[in-house]
Design a protein around this motif. Structure first.
Motif, PDB file in Angstrom:
ATOM      1  N   ASN A  48       0.832  -1.211   0.000  1.00  0.00           N
ATOM      2  CA  ASN A  48       0.000   0.000   0.000  1.00  0.00           C
ATOM      3  C   ASN A  48       0.862   1.255   0.000  1.00  0.00           C
ATOM      4  N   GLN A  49       1.886   1.255   0.841  1.00  0.00           N
ATOM      5  CA  GLN A  49       2.777   2.411   0.936  1.00  0.00           C
ATOM      6  C   GLN A  49       3.432   2.702  -0.409  1.00  0.00           C
ATOM      7  N   HIS A  50       3.892   1.651  -1.067  1.00  0.00           N
ATOM      8  CA  HIS A  50       4.549   1.827  -2.364  1.00  0.00           C
ATOM      9  C   HIS A  50       3.620   2.520  -3.362  1.00  0.00           C
ATOM     10  N   PHE A  51       2.414   2.005  -3.494  1.00  0.00           N
ATOM     11  CA  PHE A  51       1.500   2.571  -4.487  1.00  0.00           C
ATOM     12  C   PHE A  51       0.975   3.947  -4.070  1.00  0.00           C
ATOM     13  N   MET A  52       0.842   4.170  -2.775  1.00  0.00           N
ATOM     14  CA  MET A  52       0.382   5.488  -2.305  1.00  0.00           C
ATOM     15  C   MET A  52       1.432   6.569  -2.548  1.00  0.00           C
ATOM     16  N   ILE A  53       2.680   6.162  -2.674  1.00  0.00           N
ATOM     17  CA  ILE A  53       3.757   7.113  -2.996  1.00  0.00           C
ATOM     18  C   ILE A  53       3.979   7.174  -4.505  1.00  0.00           C
ATOM     19  N   ALA A  54       4.022   6.016  -5.158  1.00  0.00           N
ATOM     20  CA  ALA A  54       4.369   5.955  -6.581  1.00  0.00           C
ATOM     21  C   ALA A  54       3.350   6.645  -7.476  1.00  0.00           C
ATOM     22  N   VAL A  55       2.068   6.404  -7.240  1.00  0.00           N
ATOM     23  CA  VAL A  55       1.045   6.977  -8.133  1.00  0.00           C
ATOM     24  C   VAL A  55       1.072   8.508  -8.102  1.00  0.00           C
ATOM     25  N   PRO A  56       1.034   9.143  -6.935  1.00  0.00           N
ATOM     26  CA  PRO A  56       1.112  10.611  -6.933  1.00  0.00           C
ATOM     27  C   PRO A  56       2.426  11.141  -7.509  1.00  0.00           C
ATOM     28  N   MET A  57       3.524  10.405  -7.297  1.00  0.00           N
ATOM     29  CA  MET A  57       4.805  10.867  -7.851  1.00  0.00           C
ATOM     30  C   MET A  57       4.786  10.877  -9.373  1.00  0.00           C
ATOM     31  N   VAL A  58       4.219   9.851  -9.973  1.00  0.00           N
ATOM     32  CA  VAL A  58       4.134   9.802 -11.436  1.00  0.00           C
ATOM     33  C   VAL A  58       3.248  10.938 -11.945  1.00  0.00           C
ATOM     34  N   LEU A  59       2.107  11.138 -11.289  1.00  0.00           N
ATOM     35  CA  LEU A  59       1.207  12.219 -11.708  1.00  0.00           C
ATOM     36  C   LEU A  59       1.856  13.583 -11.509  1.00  0.00           C
ATOM     37  N   PHE A  60       2.606  13.748 -10.431  1.00  0.00           N
ATOM     38  CA  PHE A  60       3.323  15.010 -10.202  1.00  0.00           C
ATOM     39  C   PHE A  60       4.374  15.223 -11.293  1.00  0.00           C
ATOM     40  N   ALA A  61       5.135  14.175 -11.607  1.00  0.00           N
ATOM     41  CA  ALA A  61       6.156  14.292 -12.655  1.00  0.00           C
ATOM     42  C   ALA A  61       5.510  14.655 -13.986  1.00  0.00           C
ATOM     43  N   ALA A  62       4.397  14.030 -14.305  1.00  0.00           N
ATOM     44  CA  ALA A  62       3.701  14.335 -15.561  1.00  0.00           C
ATOM     45  C   ALA A  62       3.222  15.778 -15.570  1.00  0.00           C
ATOM     46  N   ASP A  63       2.767  16.271 -14.436  1.00  0.00           N
ATOM     47  CA  ASP A  63       2.316  17.655 -14.349  1.00  0.00           C
ATOM     48  C   ASP A  63       3.494  18.628 -14.454  1.00  0.00           C
ATOM     49  N   TYR A  64       4.585  18.291 -13.799  1.00  0.00           N
ATOM     50  CA  TYR A  64       5.759  19.179 -13.746  1.00  0.00           C
ATOM     51  C   TYR A  64       6.454  19.280 -15.102  1.00  0.00           C
ATOM     52  N   PHE A  65       6.617  18.149 -15.765  1.00  0.00           N
ATOM     53  CA  PHE A  65       7.305  18.130 -17.055  1.00  0.00           C
ATOM     54  C   PHE A  65       6.265  18.195 -18.180  1.00  0.00           C
ATOM     55  N   GLU A  66       5.675  19.370 -18.330  1.00  0.00           N
ATOM     56  CA  GLU A  66       4.566  19.577 -19.288  1.00  0.00           C
ATOM     57  C   GLU A  66       4.875  19.065 -20.679  1.00  0.00           C
ATOM     58  N   LYS A  67       6.073  19.371 -21.145  1.00  0.00           N
ATOM     59  CA  LYS A  67       6.446  19.018 -22.507  1.00  0.00           C
ATOM     60  C   LYS A  67       6.444  17.497 -22.730  1.00  0.00           C
ATOM     61  N   THR A  70       2.588  13.536 -21.889  1.00  0.00           N
ATOM     62  CA  THR A  70       1.965  12.374 -22.526  1.00  0.00           C
ATOM     63  C   THR A  70       2.921  11.187 -22.542  1.00  0.00           C
ATOM     64  N   THR A  71       4.183  11.440 -22.841  1.00  0.00           N
ATOM     65  CA  THR A  71       5.178  10.365 -22.875  1.00  0.00           C
ATOM     66  C   THR A  71       5.339   9.723 -21.502  1.00  0.00           C
ATOM     67  N   ILE A  72       5.410  10.531 -20.464  1.00  0.00           N
ATOM     68  CA  ILE A  72       5.542  10.005 -19.095  1.00  0.00           C
ATOM     69  C   ILE A  72       4.345   9.133 -18.761  1.00  0.00           C
ATOM     70  N   LEU A  73       3.161   9.623 -19.032  1.00  0.00           N
ATOM     71  CA  LEU A  73       1.952   8.866 -18.711  1.00  0.00           C
ATOM     72  C   LEU A  73       1.861   7.579 -19.526  1.00  0.00           C
ATOM     73  N   GLN A  74       2.219   7.645 -20.791  1.00  0.00           N
ATOM     74  CA  GLN A  74       2.197   6.451 -21.633  1.00  0.00           C
ATOM     75  C   GLN A  74       3.208   5.416 -21.145  1.00  0.00           C
ATOM     76  N   MET A  75       4.407   5.883 -20.791  1.00  0.00           N
ATOM     77  CA  MET A  75       5.458   4.981 -20.339  1.00  0.00           C
ATOM     78  C   MET A  75       5.046   4.258 -19.056  1.00  0.00           C
ATOM     79  N   PHE A  76       4.553   4.999 -18.066  1.00  0.00           N
ATOM     80  CA  PHE A  76       4.185   4.367 -16.806  1.00  0.00           C
ATOM     81  C   PHE A  76       2.912   3.521 -16.932  1.00  0.00           C
ATOM     82  N   THR A  77       2.032   3.898 -17.826  1.00  0.00           N
ATOM     83  CA  THR A  77       0.861   3.056 -18.092  1.00  0.00           C
ATOM     84  C   THR A  77       1.315   1.720 -18.664  1.00  0.00           C
ATOM     85  N   ALA A  78       2.243   1.770 -19.600  1.00  0.00           N
ATOM     86  CA  ALA A  78       2.762   0.538 -20.201  1.00  0.00           C
ATOM     87  C   ALA A  78       3.436  -0.345 -19.147  1.00  0.00           C
TER      88      ALA A  78
END
Length: 96
Positions: A48-67, A70-78
């Motif tokens: 639980n701890q892993h996913f509670m940290i990892a999911v927001p971190m990925v979403l934060f990274a996707a938000d922070y690195f605007e350019k 889409t690539t970040i989200l696609q990569m982590f989805t894959a």
């Protein structure tokens, strides 16, 4: 954008599927988790701890690195889809 929102939702859904199938490892010494961040035999709390940290971190990274959003989200989805597919392939199942 709408596309980025769909990718974010897809990532969260794929992460949920990975978390859910990985839960089936708990208490089963015949299976090992391959993610070194969780360990080979994670507890429910560690998982639980892993996913509670990892999911927001990925979403934060996707938000922070605007350019590269889409690539970040696609990569982590894959990654999550592949992990879930592997879990199902080795005999783990969804737990409800």
């Amino acid at each position: 954008t709408t596309e980025e929102t769909y990718w974010a939702l897809g990532y969260v859904a794929a992460a949920y599927a990975d978390w859910n199938t990985t839960r089936d490892i708990i208490g089963r010494p015949d299976y090992r988790e391959l993610n070194p961040l969780i360990g080979p035999h994670p507890s429910q709390a560690r998982l639980n701890q892993h996913f509670m940290i990892a999911v927001p971190m990925v979403l934060f990274a996707a938000d922070y690195f605007e350019k590269d959003r889409t690539t970040i989200l696609q990569m982590f989805t894959a990654v999550e889809i592949l992990a879930t597919g592997n879990n199902l392939n080795i005999g783990l199942r969804f737990k409800f």
